[in-house]
Write a protein that holds these residues in place. Structure first.
Motif, PDB file in Angstrom:
ATOM      1  N   ARG A  63       1.025 -69.381  59.222  1.00 14.18           N
ATOM      2  CA  ARG A  63       1.494 -69.570  60.593  1.00 14.18           C
ATOM      3  C   ARG A  63       2.980 -69.878  60.545  1.00 14.18           C
ATOM      4  O   ARG A  63       3.443 -70.595  59.674  1.00 14.18           O
ATOM      5  CB  ARG A  63       0.741 -70.730  61.263  1.00 14.18           C
ATOM      6  N   ASP A 181      -9.504 -56.488  51.191  1.00 10.27           N
ATOM      7  CA  ASP A 181      -9.429 -56.932  52.587  1.00 10.27           C
ATOM      8  C   ASP A 181      -9.387 -55.711  53.510  1.00 10.27           C
ATOM      9  O   ASP A 181      -8.923 -54.642  53.103  1.00 10.27           O
ATOM     10  CB  ASP A 181      -8.149 -57.756  52.762  1.00 10.27           C
ATOM     11  N   ARG A 205     -12.818 -56.188  60.671  1.00  7.78           N
ATOM     12  CA  ARG A 205     -13.458 -56.641  61.898  1.00  7.78           C
ATOM     13  C   ARG A 205     -13.601 -55.542  62.949  1.00  7.78           C
ATOM     14  O   ARG A 205     -14.405 -55.657  63.865  1.00  7.78           O
ATOM     15  CB  ARG A 205     -12.754 -57.871  62.471  1.00  7.78           C
ATOM     16  N   GLU A 241     -18.067 -62.746  65.944  1.00  5.96           N
ATOM     17  CA  GLU A 241     -17.810 -63.521  67.167  1.00  5.96           C
ATOM     18  C   GLU A 241     -19.077 -63.929  67.896  1.00  5.96           C
ATOM     19  O   GLU A 241     -19.023 -64.676  68.870  1.00  5.96           O
ATOM     20  CB  GLU A 241     -16.880 -62.728  68.101  1.00  5.96           C
ATOM     21  N   TYR A 260     -14.619 -66.139  64.691  1.00  6.27           N
ATOM     22  CA  TYR A 260     -14.490 -67.188  65.711  1.00  6.27           C
ATOM     23  C   TYR A 260     -15.827 -67.858  65.995  1.00  6.27           C
ATOM     24  O   TYR A 260     -15.871 -69.016  66.395  1.00  6.27           O
ATOM     25  CB  TYR A 260     -13.918 -66.595  67.009  1.00  6.27           C
TER      26      TYR A 260
HETATM   27  P1  C2E Z   1      -6.659 -60.793  57.376  1.00  6.48           P
HETATM   28  O1  C2E Z   1      -6.393 -61.284  55.998  1.00  6.48           O
HETATM   29  O2  C2E Z   1      -7.609 -59.669  57.533  1.00  6.48           O
HETATM   30  O3  C2E Z   1      -7.115 -62.079  58.203  1.00  6.48           O
HETATM   31  C1  C2E Z   1      -8.065 -62.061  59.220  1.00  6.48           C
HETATM   32  C2  C2E Z   1      -7.401 -62.077  60.587  1.00  6.48           C
HETATM   33  O4  C2E Z   1      -8.428 -61.956  61.580  1.00  6.48           O
HETATM   34  C3  C2E Z   1      -6.671 -63.360  60.887  1.00  6.48           C
HETATM   35  O5  C2E Z   1      -5.565 -63.031  61.700  1.00  6.48           O
HETATM   36  C4  C2E Z   1      -7.710 -64.156  61.676  1.00  6.48           C
HETATM   37  O6  C2E Z   1      -7.140 -65.136  62.529  1.00  6.48           O
HETATM   38  C5  C2E Z   1      -8.340 -63.052  62.479  1.00  6.48           C
HETATM   39  N1  C2E Z   1      -9.722 -63.385  62.873  1.00  6.48           N
HETATM   40  C6  C2E Z   1     -10.618 -64.133  62.201  1.00  6.48           C
HETATM   41  N2  C2E Z   1     -11.783 -64.193  62.853  1.00  6.48           N
HETATM   42  C7  C2E Z   1     -11.653 -63.446  63.966  1.00  6.48           C
HETATM   43  C8  C2E Z   1     -12.543 -63.114  65.067  1.00  6.48           C
HETATM   44  O7  C2E Z   1     -13.699 -63.535  65.123  1.00  6.48           O
HETATM   45  N3  C2E Z   1     -12.042 -62.295  66.035  1.00  6.48           N
HETATM   46  C9  C2E Z   1     -10.764 -61.823  65.993  1.00  6.48           C
HETATM   47  N4  C2E Z   1     -10.366 -61.027  66.986  1.00  6.48           N
HETATM   48  N5  C2E Z   1      -9.902 -62.119  64.983  1.00  6.48           N
HETATM   49  C10 C2E Z   1     -10.341 -62.921  63.982  1.00  6.48           C
HETATM   50  P2  C2E Z   1      -4.123 -63.615  61.447  1.00  6.48           P
HETATM   51  O8  C2E Z   1      -4.219 -65.048  61.026  1.00  6.48           O
HETATM   52  O9  C2E Z   1      -3.315 -63.280  62.664  1.00  6.48           O
HETATM   53  O10 C2E Z   1      -3.587 -62.800  60.205  1.00  6.48           O
HETATM   54  C11 C2E Z   1      -3.341 -61.436  60.312  1.00  6.48           C
HETATM   55  C12 C2E Z   1      -3.072 -60.813  58.959  1.00  6.48           C
HETATM   56  O11 C2E Z   1      -1.848 -61.287  58.397  1.00  6.48           O
HETATM   57  C13 C2E Z   1      -4.133 -61.163  57.916  1.00  6.48           C
HETATM   58  O12 C2E Z   1      -5.270 -60.348  58.076  1.00  6.48           O
HETATM   59  C14 C2E Z   1      -3.377 -60.858  56.635  1.00  6.48           C
HETATM   60  O13 C2E Z   1      -3.418 -59.472  56.350  1.00  6.48           O
HETATM   61  C15 C2E Z   1      -1.950 -61.251  57.009  1.00  6.48           C
HETATM   62  N6  C2E Z   1      -1.671 -62.574  56.420  1.00  6.48           N
HETATM   63  C16 C2E Z   1      -1.948 -63.803  56.913  1.00  6.48           C
HETATM   64  N7  C2E Z   1      -1.551 -64.784  56.059  1.00  6.48           N
HETATM   65  C17 C2E Z   1      -1.007 -64.143  54.990  1.00  6.48           C
HETATM   66  C18 C2E Z   1      -0.410 -64.593  53.749  1.00  6.48           C
HETATM   67  O14 C2E Z   1      -0.344 -65.774  53.414  1.00  6.48           O
HETATM   68  N8  C2E Z   1       0.057 -63.612  52.913  1.00  6.48           N
HETATM   69  C19 C2E Z   1      -0.039 -62.272  53.199  1.00  6.48           C
HETATM   70  N9  C2E Z   1       0.452 -61.378  52.324  1.00  6.48           N
HETATM   71  N10 C2E Z   1      -0.601 -61.821  54.331  1.00  6.48           N
HETATM   72  C20 C2E Z   1      -1.082 -62.742  55.218  1.00  6.48           C
END
Ligand code: C2E
Ligand code: MG
Ligand code: MG
Ligand code: MG
Length: 279
Positions: A63, A181, A205, A241, A260
């Motif tokens: 974040r 992933d 998802r 969800e 979620y």
């Molecule tokens: P990801 O690794 O596929 O993470 C899952 C994303 O889906 C997360 O979004 C999470 O908040 C969201 N999510 C989880 N459960 C649900 C649900 O029930 N419904 C919906 N609509 N969404 C859900 P987030 O946190 O916005 O992260 C987006 C992407 O950013 C991540 O996808 C990942 O690819 C990247 N990311 C996040 N943190 C890091 C990090 O530390 N390093 C790297 N390289 N990439 C990161």
């Protein structure tokens, strides 16, 4: 406004590109200082065993709350960080912070075998000595390698060169688990599953969203789980969800779930409270 119209579609397109470039540069500039300004933090989303509903671990998610830009979503700033070498510094911080937090959780509940999943960009794997760094972080926090999963996005995996693949193998040799992933979004040959030591698939998802009603999604999820099971891979369903989605994933044989329905990504403090209450 009249002048803008006069420039035509192409002119507006160029203006949009310049705007994108400016935004890219602005984000890069501010991201450069974010670590130093303590503007980056990690949230943790619980990973649940579908069998019994227990929390088996969490995924660390970045974040960024910038003083001027506000909350910038990872989907916006991660690609910018990946275009520069910033992702390497940020990624080191993520790995260390997430492992420190996991060590803390394991101390709250000593018998637990909680694990942590960390997203890693291909750019990080390509750094020299990446696997050695991972080993050093695990040792620093007294964690067994099996407690850590490194998540690699399928589309990025497909771009990986020999150096990247070797680094993934080195990490797997440490005992660290590798998860693909956003599985299913890479629309490419599945041959990489034979070449790379993969332990888990995380079903994207977008395949879960229309379950259980949509026949196409249902068929795809069923097929992915069947294939993964035949390959001895763990399957994690992302973006659960609703109870109906969880039931479907479990009935088809998925092992774990995130979404979620079980919990949004939350601060370290709130996850600690949840774990204390559950232990
Ligand atoms: P990801 O690794 O596929 O993470 C899952 C994303 O889906 C997360 O979004 C999470 O908040 C969201 N999510 C989880 N459960 C649900 C649900 O029930 N419904 C919906 N609509 N969404 C859900 P987030 O946190 O916005 O992260 C987006 C992407 O950013 C991540 O996808 C990942 O690819 C990247 N990311 C996040 N943190 C890091 C990090 O530390 N390093 C790297 N390289 N990439 C990161
Ligand atoms: Mg992930
Ligand atoms: Mg994902
Ligand atoms: Mg993603």
């Amino acid at each position: 406004a009249v002048k803008a119209c006069g420039r035509g579609v192409w002119g507006r397109f160029e203006a949009a590109m310049a705007q994108n470039l400016r935004q890219h540069l602005l984000i890069e500039q501010r991201l450069r200082d974010a670590l130093r300004l303590n503007a980056l933090s990690l949230h943790y989303q619980p990973v649940i065993a579908l069998e019994d509903g227990r929390i088996v671990g969490a995924e660390a998610l970045l974040r960024w709350n910038d003083a001027e830009l506000g909350e910038v979503p990872p989907d916006v700033f991660i690609p910018v960080a990946e275009d520069s070498s910033l992702i390497v510094t940020i990624g080191e911080w993520v790995l260390d912070t997430a492992c420190a937090e996991l060590a803390h959780w394991r101390a709250i509940d000593p018998g637990s075998e909680l694990h942590m999943a960390v997203n890693v960009s291909v750019r990080q794997f390509a750094e020299p000595f990446f696997a050695m760094q991972v080993a050093a972080v695990l040792a620093r926090h007294g964690l067994p390698a099996q407690a850590l999963t490194l998540e690699i996005t399928e589309t990025l995996l497909l771009d990986g060169d020999a150096r990247t693949l070797a680094a993934i193998e080195e990490c797997a040799a440490l005992g660290v688990r590798i998860a693909v992933d956003d599985f299913g979004t890479g629309y490419a040959s599945l041959a990489y599953l034979k070449r790379i030591p993969v332990h888990a698939l995380k079903i994207d998802r977008s395949f879960i969203a229309d379950l259980p009603g949509d026949r196409g999604s249902a068929a795809l999820v069923s097929a992915i789980v069947a294939m993964a099971t035949a390959l001895d891979l763990e399957v994690v369903a992302e973006g659960i969800e609703s109870l109906a989605q969880a039931d479907f994933a479990f009935a088809r044989g998925a092992h774990a779930a995130q979404g979620y329905f079980y919990g949004r990504p939350a601060s370290a403090l709130s996850v600690r409270a949840r774990l204390s209450a559950a232990s």
